[in-house]
Every structure is written in structure tokens, then in C-alpha cells.
Write an enzyme that holds these catalytic residues in place. Structure first.
Site, short mmCIF file in Angstrom:
data_model
loop_
_atom_site.label_atom_id
_atom_site.label_comp_id
_atom_site.label_asym_id
_atom_site.label_seq_id
_atom_site.Cartn_x
_atom_site.Cartn_y
_atom_site.Cartn_z
N ASN A 56 0.82 -1.22 0.00
CA ASN A 56 0.00 0.00 0.00
C ASN A 56 0.85 1.27 0.00
OD1 ASN A 56 -2.35 1.45 0.01
ND2 ASN A 56 -3.04 0.79 2.05
N HIS A 87 -14.65 -5.42 10.53
CA HIS A 87 -14.28 -4.10 11.06
C HIS A 87 -15.50 -3.24 11.31
CE1 HIS A 87 -9.87 -3.45 9.72
NE2 HIS A 87 -10.07 -4.71 10.05
N ARG A 118 -13.82 -6.35 15.15
CA ARG A 118 -12.87 -5.33 15.62
C ARG A 118 -13.63 -4.02 15.72
NH1 ARG A 118 -7.80 -2.60 12.34
NH2 ARG A 118 -9.36 -1.01 11.91
N TYR A 170 -7.53 6.40 14.34
CA TYR A 170 -7.25 5.30 13.43
C TYR A 170 -8.48 4.40 13.27
CZ TYR A 170 -6.22 0.86 11.60
OH TYR A 170 -6.32 -0.27 10.84
N ASP A 220 -7.44 -2.39 17.56
CA ASP A 220 -6.12 -2.13 16.96
C ASP A 220 -5.64 -0.76 17.44
OD1 ASP A 220 -3.92 -1.83 15.33
OD2 ASP A 220 -4.96 -2.33 13.46
N HIS A 226 -2.74 0.39 16.51
CA HIS A 226 -2.02 0.84 15.31
C HIS A 226 -0.70 1.55 15.63
CE1 HIS A 226 -2.18 1.84 10.89
NE2 HIS A 226 -2.76 0.65 10.94
N GLU A 280 -4.24 -5.22 19.31
CA GLU A 280 -3.29 -5.34 18.19
C GLU A 280 -2.34 -4.15 18.12
OE1 GLU A 280 -5.45 -5.91 14.57
OE2 GLU A 280 -3.87 -5.01 13.36
N GLU A 299 1.50 -7.34 11.27
CA GLU A 299 1.04 -7.08 9.90
C GLU A 299 2.10 -6.39 9.06
OE1 GLU A 299 -2.48 -4.72 10.78
OE2 GLU A 299 -1.48 -2.94 10.01
N ARG A 353 0.53 -11.97 13.28
CA ARG A 353 -0.35 -11.48 12.21
C ARG A 353 0.34 -11.35 10.85
NH1 ARG A 353 -3.01 -7.12 11.96
NH2 ARG A 353 -4.75 -8.34 11.17
N HIS A 376 -3.19 -10.73 8.84
CA HIS A 376 -3.66 -9.45 8.33
C HIS A 376 -4.50 -9.71 7.07
CE1 HIS A 376 -2.28 -5.36 6.45
NE2 HIS A 376 -3.31 -5.17 7.23
N ASP A 388 -6.19 -3.71 1.40
CA ASP A 388 -5.04 -3.50 0.52
C ASP A 388 -4.30 -4.81 0.24
OD1 ASP A 388 -4.69 -2.44 3.38
OD2 ASP A 388 -2.61 -2.90 2.86
N GLU A 440 -8.31 -11.92 9.65
CA GLU A 440 -8.97 -10.63 9.42
C GLU A 440 -9.65 -10.67 8.04
OE1 GLU A 440 -6.28 -7.34 9.07
OE2 GLU A 440 -7.85 -5.86 9.46
N TRP A 464 1.46 6.65 12.22
CA TRP A 464 0.08 6.58 11.78
C TRP A 464 -0.51 5.22 12.14
CZ3 TRP A 464 -2.39 3.39 8.09
CH2 TRP A 464 -3.79 3.63 8.01
O1 KDG Z 1 -2.12 -0.51 4.49
C1 KDG Z 1 -2.30 -0.38 5.86
C2 KDG Z 1 -3.47 -1.18 6.33
O2 KDG Z 1 -3.39 -2.50 5.87
C3 KDG Z 1 -3.57 -1.20 7.84
O3 KDG Z 1 -3.69 0.09 8.32
C4 KDG Z 1 -4.76 -2.02 8.27
O4 KDG Z 1 -4.00 -2.06 10.54
C5 KDG Z 1 -4.66 -2.53 9.65
C6 KDG Z 1 -5.42 -3.73 9.96
O5 KDG Z 1 -5.29 -4.24 11.06
O6 KDG Z 1 -6.15 -4.19 9.08
MG MG Z 2 -3.70 -3.49 12.12
#
Ligand code: KDG
Ligand code: MG
Length: 402
Positions: A37, A122, A147, A159, A210, A212, A236, A262, A283, A312, A316, A339, A402
């Protein structure tokens, strides 16, 4: 059998996907996902300019030897670009091998270990009420695990809050979107979300969250402890994992199960986390961690420590990755969860697939190979359209994760 040709197909049916197609002299073809991505064309070039010329004339049945050739032979080891490219070749070769055998791929890995692959969806909303509502929608669709991510009072963005509900997509056109983050506001609010979700839906459904990569280890420990009464399936990416030892501090403070991996691309990224039992779920994915060949090694290492898989499966990762992942999941003995962020109808049309969802489980299907194909004529109608993931700053302007 010999590899006669291979090419990279870049398509954007709403978001960008990079797919490797390998052709053989026996007419069999295989597909591998190579999508990274926001950095798609780097992998496309790595494959086209540096890998494909080395594949022509090789026996596609030599999956292991070709993996080693690409990994050791590059001299420069690991990294997301290299490992996504290797993953694409590996996935396509497993696809060809299974098609040649006339079997679904999972049969070559060791056969079925379960009836279906439990997935999590999600749910996200701008506030607590909307997120609670969204969790309910997933439960109505039959999901056993959800999630939950919510907007945080006083913060413009958080996020995981999507622009759509079913098809959450963080990447945007133009330069990376800048988002502002406050750990303090987040840490205060997230436990309230899970308190509400358990009040409304009870303890039957699995709930996941998550973070993140946004917390320091001690903050992650505090969040894990605060969430303990709500018995999450996992927390996560609670803190960045380049320093694997950082998870020791998190572990000292909480029994909330931890999931990570991931963004890992190598077994070495998780070796200490696994061997020191600092996580509960690994993951790593087919596409970003070197394909099925390496994912299997990671899962076997994890199994020694009673750590389960939880690959994961964001949008993407293309349907090609999802198809391959499901064959892996239905076989892998230490499976935890998969996921499953749904792809849009446009994406599903470009990538016709054998996998199906029913009652909270995905099923890989019985088609020979991994069961995912590409409609090249349709793919050609969606040219590459550059997009970036957002970046993140703290309220004072400091760059953050991020
Ligand atoms: O490209 C980034 C995403 O795949 C990510 O932000 C998604 O954290 C993610 C998840 O747990 O699916
Ligand atoms: Mg994630």
C-alpha cells in the site's frame, strides 16, 4: 514443466493492486499478490526489472529452491519490497503446483484441519453510539468476531474510522493526508467503548481492537490493563515492534492477549517475540511476509510456544492474498483467526474467486490452486491511480506513527 513468461498487472478498481501472473509451457498459470500500500510501483519494478528475467526457463514445481534463490540470491535480505515480490512468486508457484495436481492448495499443505476459517470484521463509527451500532450490524451478518474502532471526543480523526462502513479504505489520492493524534484522549476513551459493547452485546462475541502502533510500551500496558474487564480477543499493534524487547514491559502489566505482525516481512522480525512468549497471535501475511513458504515456518515456530496465527486481511491485500491465506488458514494447526475486510464489488469482479463467507466463517472453496483468478480485460479498464496512506502528528506538530 517450465516457466515461459511472467508479468505484473497493476490495476485500480477503487484502490491499487499489484498482481504477478506466471505462465508455463503446459498452459497452467499462477497468480500472486504483490500489493504494498502506497509503494506499489516499487514492487512492480522489483518484479519486472529484477525477478522475472531470473524465472524464465525454471521448473515452477521447485517452489522452495526458487524461494531460496530469490532470498539468498538478492544478497540484500528482507525488507517489505523484496519480501512482497518474493511472496508474489511463491504464491503463484503454489497456485501452479496445486493446479497441476488438480487439488485445492490446502491439500498440498497437509489437508483440512477445520471446517471453516473464523474471521473478524471491522466495525467503526464516528462516536460511541455509531460504533456500537456498527458492531451490531456485523453480528447480524453472522460474524463471531468484530474489531471495534471509534472516533474520540476532541480529536478530528482516529485510526480505523472509515469513509465507508463495509469497505474502509485509509489511502487517499494526492499527497499523504496529515492527521492529528492525542494519546491522552485516546487512552481515556477506549475503555468506555468496550464497557458499552459488553453491556449491549454481552460476552458472547469476540471483540478486538487495533492501537495501530501509537502507544509507548508503558501506555500499552496501561491500556491492556484497563481493557481486562472486557476480555478482548486481542489488542493489536499496541506499540511499534522494531524493538521486540519492548513487549516485555507491556506483558508485565497486562493479561490482555497481544497480536502483532502485519508489517513484518521476515521470521526474524518476530523470533524474539515468539521465543519469549511476548505475544499471543502472530499477524504476518502471505503477501508481506514472503509467501506461504515463509508463513508456514513462522507458524511452526509460533506453535512451539502456543502462539496462534491471525493473518492481516485488510482491503489492501488483494483477493489473491485472501484466497491463498484461506488455504493456509484451513490447514495451519495453530490457527487463531483471520482478518476479513470486504473488498468492493468492483474489486471482486476483477478478481473472481472461489472463497465464500457464511455465518462468520470463510471457506477457501475446492477449486484447484488457491481459487482466485484475474479478469485482465476488466483490470485494464482501471489504470494505476497513485494514493498514499495518511501520516500522523501529535497535537504540537511532532511526527508520530500513523
Ligand atoms: O495498508 C495499511 C493497512 O493495511 C492497515 O492500516 C490495516 O492495521 C490494519 C489492519 O489491522 O487491518
Ligand atoms: Mg492493524
Amino acid at each position: 514443466m517450465k516457466i515461459t513468461a511472467a508479468r505484473v498487472i497493476v490495476t485500480c478498481p477503487g484502490r491499487n493492486f499489484v498482481t504477478l501472473k506466471i505462465e508455463t509451457d503446459e498452459g497452467l498459470t499462477g497468480l500472486g499478490d504483490a500489493t504494498l500500500n502506497g509503494r506499489e510501483l516499487a514492487v512492480a519494478s522489483y518484479l519486472t526489472d529484477h525477478v522475472i528475467p531470473c524465472l524464465i526457463g525454471r521448473d515452477p514445481h521447485q517452489v522452495e529452491d526458487i524461494w531460496q534463490y530469490l532470498y539468498r540470491g538478492a544478497y540484500w535480505r528482507r525488507g517489505p519490497v523484496t519480501m512482497s515480490a518474493i511472496a508474489a512468486v511463491d504464491t503463484a508457484l503454489w497456485d501452479i503446483k496445486a493446479k497441476a495436481a488438480g487439488l485445492p492448495l490446502y491439500q498440498l499443505l497437509g489437508g483440512r484441519s477445520r471446517e471453516g476459517v473464523m474471521v473478524y470484521g471491522h466495525a467503526n463509527g464516528r462516536d460511541l453510539a455509531e460504533t456500537t451500532d456498527q458492531v451490531g450490524k456485523y453480528l447480524e451478518m453472522g460474524y463471531k468476531a468484530v474489531r471495534a474502532q471509534t472516533g474520540i471526543p476532541g480529536m478530528k480523526t482516529a485510526y480505523g474510522i472509515g469513509r465507508g462502513t463495509l469497505f474502509y479504505e485509509p489511502a487517499t489520492k494526492g499527497l499523504p493526508e496529515e492527521q492529528i493524534w492525542s494519546t491522552e484522549k485516546y487512552l481515556d476513551f477506549v475503555p468506555k467503548l468496550f464497557e458499552e459493547l459488553r453491556k449491549v452485546y454481552g460476552f458472547g462475541p469476540h471483540l478486538l481492537h487495533d492501537a495501530h502502533h501509537r502507544l509507548t510500551p508503558i501506555e500499552a500496558g496501561r491500556l491492556g490493563k484497563a481493557l481486562e474487564p472486557y476480555r478482548l480477543f486481542w489488542l493489536e499493534d499496541c506499540t511499534p515492534a522494531e524493538n521486540q524487547e519492548a513487549f516485555k514491559l507491556v506483558r508485565q502489566h497486562t493479561v490482555t492477549p497481544l497480536a502483532v505482525g502485519e508489517i513484518f516481512n521476515s521470521i526474524h522480525d518476530c523470533r524474539e517475540l515468539i521465543q519469549n512468549q511476548l505475544i499471543d497471535y502472530i499477524r504476518t501475511t502471505v503477501v508481506h511476509a514472503g509467501g506461504i513458504t515463509q508463513l508456514r515456518r513462522i507458524a511452526d515456530l509460533a506453535a512451539l510456544y502456543q502462539i496462534k496465527t491471525g493473518s492481516h486481511g485488510a482491503t489492501d491485500n488483494s483477493p489473491v492474498c485472501m484466497g491463498a491465506a484461506l488455504h493456509f488458514d484451513i490447514w495451519v494447526p495453530n490457527f487463531g483467526i483471520q482478518e476479513y475486510m470486504r473488498h468492493t464489488p468492483e474489486t471482486d469482479a476483477v478478481f473472481p474467486h472461489a472463497y465464500t463467507f457464511s455465518d462468520g466463517y470463510l471457506h477457501p472453496g475446492e477449486a484447484p490452486g488457491h481459487g482466485v483468478e484475474i479478469d485482465e480485460a476488466l483490470a485494464a479498464k482501471y489504470p494505476y491511480d497513485p494514493a498514499y496512506l495518511p501520516v500522523c502528528r501529535l497535537e504540537d506538530g511532532t511526527m508520530w506513527n500513523w
